[in-house]
Structures are given as structure tokens and as C-alpha cells.
Design an enzyme around this catalytic site. Structure first.
Site, PDB file in Angstrom:
ATOM      1  CE  LYS A   1      -1.950   2.489  -8.326  1.00 46.29           C
ATOM      2  NZ  LYS A   1      -0.609   3.058  -8.059  1.00 46.29           N
TER       3      LYS A   1
ATOM      4  CB  ALA B   1      -0.945   0.007   1.195  1.00 44.89           C
ATOM      5  CB  ALA B   2       3.729   2.413   1.988  1.00 43.08           C
ATOM      6  N   PRO B   3       3.272   4.330  -0.664  1.00 42.97           N
ATOM      7  CG  PRO B   3       3.626   6.286  -1.902  1.00 42.97           C
ATOM      8  CD  PRO B   3       3.814   4.809  -1.961  1.00 42.97           C
ATOM      9  N   GLY B   4       0.567   5.055  -0.348  1.00 44.26           N
ATOM     10  CA  GLY B   4      -0.841   5.100  -0.011  1.00 44.26           C
ATOM     11  C   GLY B   4      -1.759   5.880  -0.918  1.00 44.26           C
TER      12      GLY B   4
ATOM     13  CG  ASP C   1       6.794 -10.604   3.431  1.00 45.47           C
ATOM     14  OD1 ASP C   1       5.981 -11.011   2.576  1.00 45.47           O
ATOM     15  OD2 ASP C   1       8.020 -10.596   3.239  1.00 45.47           O
TER      16      ASP C   1
ATOM     17  CG  ASP D   1       0.559  -0.279  -7.360  1.00 40.26           C
ATOM     18  OD1 ASP D   1       0.610  -0.521  -8.577  1.00 40.26           O
ATOM     19  OD2 ASP D   1       0.980   0.777  -6.863  1.00 40.26           O
TER      20      ASP D   1
ATOM     21  CB  CYS E   1       4.218   2.590 -12.058  1.00 39.77           C
ATOM     22  SG  CYS E   1       5.642   2.273 -11.000  1.00 39.77           S
TER      23      CYS E   1
ATOM     24  NE  ARG F   1       7.231   4.184   1.353  1.00 40.19           N
ATOM     25  CZ  ARG F   1       7.292   3.706   0.114  1.00 40.19           C
ATOM     26  NH1 ARG F   1       7.758   2.494  -0.103  1.00 40.19           N
ATOM     27  NH2 ARG F   1       6.870   4.428  -0.906  1.00 40.19           N
TER      28      ARG F   1
END
Length: 517
Positions: A326, A321-324, A372, A390, A443, A349
Site C-alpha cells: 500500500k 507499513a511493511a511489507p509495503g 513502534d 492497516d 484484511c 522488512r
């Protein structure tokens, strides 16, 4: 030593030792005259920090490593003389100089090496001296700044920060450059020979690693590869997302941007998004981000969330998730009903994500989990409506914004990343309930990280007959993204894909997979 070796200077883990050495060296040669522009000092030192400290040139950050106060202190400790605060105009110029010098590093080093007339001189050049030359070359060649002003400033910087002899060397090399530019005779490698030779030439002309050029030529063809490199070298644009959870509409945000005289245009794809090419510093200084009225988020990231299609009442997992960004956007689309579980291995983070969630008023529907993913999934008995992975990736779709990333990635990284992506995708699949949705996104624009990872996953998790469904294996199939994002972004296999050249957005990929009942 080859040219490729010469431009790839040895990396060290941290810049502390280099800083101490530079401080000691500067102290021994310090001069009373210190009227060199602060922006030039800051630019040189930021480049040192990025190359030797592994720091990303995040010039938007008002706190932490990129902050003005910390930067000024670092300049003083490293170069050995006092500085004054940067004004807004100088800060913008520092941003341009640092980002541009990083982007064009290979091309600049090609010119510097040639003008040294001795590859050994170039390869043994001390780091700070090389950064000063890179700045001077970039200002003359790419910014078209008054050449003799550039020569004068950089010569004085070399003399004060290093020693008089260094200033004399900078003077001689920069003046040669000015003559070549005035005569329109800057040396460029010729695009000729076999594929390898042409890739090396293109890598220098457009300032990218050779392995990237060869990879893109393989997958895209030479013409499209060149277009992609031109995009990566262009000034990045940013997008702002209006925070609907605070009652801010896009129209409200447009009004604020008009008051700040920030040029902008509406997103063609997402109702909450606005594109901003210049003036982002004005947005930051006006407090719009600090107050949580909007967030900086590329439209490609917003379109990945559109592929997830969060609905009120659903339970959703954001696996890395981080940096968050989405996580926050998905939470805002839940209208206060449902939960987003944000999992990340980085505790610090996640703490920032929690703070930002409170600022954006979506903390009531976000739960952070420090773990993890692979361990968490193995031990979890709970299944969720939707799971977004992601995945950690090469970032080859965001090289316009991440100027330093092209130099920090190696071809060897791609194989390591693919192994990690497979492991994480298998783990994420364990969290999806029957009939639920798994979204795999990156990305990156690299098919080996995108389509090929999905294909490999489906081979490991095929759709089985009902009679065989009682086995432990999880079964998935592609759920096309048609109707969730504009058709221009949907591939023939039903995946979401944004192309930097075609769409003028960051490159991104998302595959929506549904688990069988």
C-alpha cells in the site's frame, strides 16, 4: 483423545531438531535407489517446514526460505539423499500439492484416522510419515492422479526417507483409500445434531477449524459460511498492478502477458490492475516483478488505497507499513509531490521496502521510520494530512491465498488482536491534523475486528461541540467512502468492504474517518 485433538498435532518452535532427527534416521536406512520424483520429496519437506517451523508456504518467492536452491539443500539435509532442480512444471505441481494439502488437512486427517482403524496409531504417527500420507490422500482424492502411481511413489518415499515398515504402512492405508474412492464410499461426517455437532461436521467436510465455522455461521448463516469455505479452498487468483511511475500502463502490461501467453482479465474496479488466475510463475521468470514493471497486489488492497485517496503534495503516514504494498501504491499516486512516511516495528522488512521503492522509482517520496507506532505517536508533534492504519489482524479475508493461516489462528488470538487494534487506532489518531483523514483497514471479514473497532473508537473520540474543542481529546466522525470506490463495496454505514464470495477478491475492510477542525 478427540478427533479435533488428533488433527491438531503439537507444534514446536523451530524445525531444526526435527530435521536433525530425520537426517540421522534417513542416513541409517538410506537405500541406493533414489528415483523417487523430486517434487514428492520437496512437497513432503515443505509441509514439514510449514507445520513445525511456522513458515508460510510462499511458493512465489524466488529467494529466501522458499527458494529452489535452499529448498533442495533442505531436502537433502532432511531426507538424506541428493535431489535435482525442479523444472517449471514440477514447481507448479509442488505448489498445488503443498497448498492443497495444507488447505484440506483436517479432511485428509479425518480419512487417514478412519483408515488407521485406531486413533492411537494416528495420533502417535511420526510427522514425516503423516505428511507423506497427506500428500498421497490429496493426490488421490482431490487431484484425481493415477492411484497406483501415487501409491508406488509414496511407498518408496516412506521406505527411503524412513524405513521399510513405514512403506508397508503407507501401502496398506493408501490401497484402502483407493478401494473406497473407486466404490464412491469415502466416509464423511453427517450434518446432523445440534449447532456444535453440525459445526464439527462442516469443519471436517470443508477443512476449517471448528471455531471459524461457528463464528461464520453466527455472523453469516450456515449457507453463506459454506460458500465462504468453498472460496477459501479454491485455487487463489492474483492481481498485477502496472507501475505507472516507470511509465508502464495497463495496456503495456497486457501486451507483456499476451507475449507470455498468460491468461488474464482486466480489473473492473481499478485502472492499473489485471487479474491473473494461472501463469504467475511465468510472469516472475520473465522478470516483470524483478524489473519493477508491476507488482503483485490484490485489488482489495488497491481499493483500500482508493479510500485513502492520496493526492499530490499531501503528507501521508502508513502506520504498519511493511511489507509495503500500500505504501508503494500510495507513493505512485503522488506524482512525485508529497511524502509517504512508512512506519513499522520490523527493521528488516523496512529495508526490503526501501529496496523495492528504489526499484519502483518512488523512493523520492517515501521515508521509512523504524518505530513502534504507539511510542512514535506519543512523542510526535507533527500532524499529517492522511494516516492509514492497516492494522495487524486475523487475516480471515485472505485464507484462499494464505492456506496455512487457518491452522495458525486461534480463537484466543481474536481478543488479543482487538486490544492491539484499539491501541494502534488511538495512536494513529494522534498523528492526524485537524480536517485530516484517518483510514482504518484490515484484511479481515470479521465484524469484531472491523465495524466494532471503529464503533468503539468513535465512542472514545466523539465529535464534541466547538466550545469543548480546546480539550486534548481528538474528535472524529465517519466520512463515507461513496465516490472513492464502486458503490457495490460501500456498506450502509459508509465503510468499504470487499466480500470474497460476492466480489471474488480478498476480504478487506476500510473506514474513512475525518478529524474535526
Amino acid at each position: 483423545m478427540s478427533m479435533a485433538q488428533a488433527v491438531s498435532l503439537p507444534r514446536i518452535l523451530v524445525s531444526t531438531d526435527a530435521s536433525k532427527a530425520l537426517s540421522k534416521q534417513a542416513a541409517s536406512t538410506r537405500k541406493p535407489r533414489t528415483s523417487i520424483s523430486t517434487k514428492k520429496r520437496v512437497s513432503a519437506v515443505r509441509l514439514m517446514r510449514i507445520q513445525f517451523g511456522g513458515a508460510f508456504a510462499d511458493l512465489l518467492n524466488k529467494k529466501g526460505k522458499g527458494s529452489g536452491d535452499n529448498e533442495m539443500g533442505y531436502v537433502e539435509r532432511t531426507l538424506g539423499f541428493r535431489t535435482k532442480d525442479l523444472d517449471d512444471r514440477d514447481l507448479r505441481l509442488v505448489t498445488d500439492i503443498v497448498g492443497g494439502t495444507i488447505r484440506w488437512r483436517r479432511y485428509l486427517d479425518h480419512l487417514i484416522c478412519l483408515l488407521c482403524h485406531d486413533e492411537k496409531t494416528f495420533s502417535s504417527m511420526e510427522p514425516l510419515l503423516l505428511q507423506i500420507l497427506r500428500i498421497g490422500f490429496y493426490e488421490i482424492v482431490k487431484l484425481d492422479m493415477p492411484p497406483y502411481a501415487v501409491v508406488d511413489e509414496n511407498v518408496r518415499l516412506a521406505k527411503v526417507a524412513l524405513r521399510p515398515g513405514a512403506g508397508n504402512l503407507v501401502n496398506g492405508i493408501l490401497r484402502k483409500l483407493v478401494l473406497l474412492k473407486d466404490n464412491n464410499s469415502l466416509p464423511l461426517p453427517k450434518l446432523e445434531g445440534n449447532d456444535r455437532a453440525q459445526a464439527r461436521a462442516l469443519a471436517t467436510i470443508y477443512s476449517h477449524p471448528v471455531w471459524m465455522v461457528r463464528r461464520w455461521t453466527k455472523y453469516l448463516g450456515q449457507e453463506e459460511a459454506i460458500k465462504l469455505m468453498v472460496w477459501n479452498n479454491s485455487d487463489p487468483s492474483f492481481s498485477l498492478r502496472a507501475n505507472s511511475r516507470k511509465g508502464v500502463t495497463r495496456a503495456d502490461l497486457v501486451m507483456q502477458l499476451n507475449l507470455l501467453k498468460v491468461p488474464h482479465e482486466l480489473s473492473l474496479h481499478l485502472d492499473e490492475f489485471i487479474r491473473v488466475k494461472t501463469g504467475l510463475q511465468n510472469v516472475i521468470q520473465a522478470g516483470l516483478l524483478k524489473e519493477g514493471l508491476c507488482a503483485v497486489q490484490d485489488e482489495s488492497a488497491g481499493l483500500v488505497v482508493a479510500v485513502v485517496d492520496p493526492q499530490p503534495g499531501q503528507s501521508i503516514v502508513d502506520c504498519c507499513a511493511a511489507p509495503g504494498g500500500k505504501t508503494l501504491y500510495m507513493a505512485s499516486r503522488l506524482s512525485g509531490q508529497g511524502l509517504v512516511y512508512a512506519i513499522d516495528i520490523n527493521k528488516g522488512r523496512l529495508r526490503i521496502l526501501n529496496e523495492t521503492a528504489k526499484l519502483h522509482q518512488v523512493n523520492s517520496v517515501i521515508r521509512t521510520i523504524h518505530a513502534d507506532l504507539r511510542t512514535f505517536a506519543d512523542n510526535s508533534t507533527v500532524k499529517y494530512d492522511k494516516v492509514l492504519l492497516d492494522a495487524p489482524c486475523s487475516g480471515l479475508g485472505v485464507l484462499s491465498k494464505r492456506a496455512d493461516l487457518r491452522w495458525n489462528r486461534r480463537l484466543e488470538d481474536m481478543e488479543e488482536l482487538k486490544i492491539l487494534q484499539d491501541e494502534l487506532l488511538d495512536a494513529a489518531s494522534l498523528l492526524v491534523k485537524p480536517g485530516g483523514v484517518l483510514v482504518y483497514s484490515t484484511c479481515s471479514i470479521d465484524p469484531e475486528e472491523n465495524e466494532e473497532r471503529v464503533e468503539a473508537f468513535l465512542l472514545r473520540h466523539p465529535v464534541r461541540s466547538l466550545a469543548l474543542y480546546m480539550c486534548k481529546s481528538v474528535e472524529f466522525s465517519i466520512d463515507p467512502a461513496d465516490g472513492l470506490v464502486p458503490s457495490d463495496f460501500v456498506t450502509k454505514h459508509g465503510f468499504f468492504s470487499s466480500d470474497p464470495v460476492k466480489h471474488s477478491l480478498d476480504g478487506a475492510f476500510a473506514a474513512r474517518l475525518v478529524r474535526a477542525f
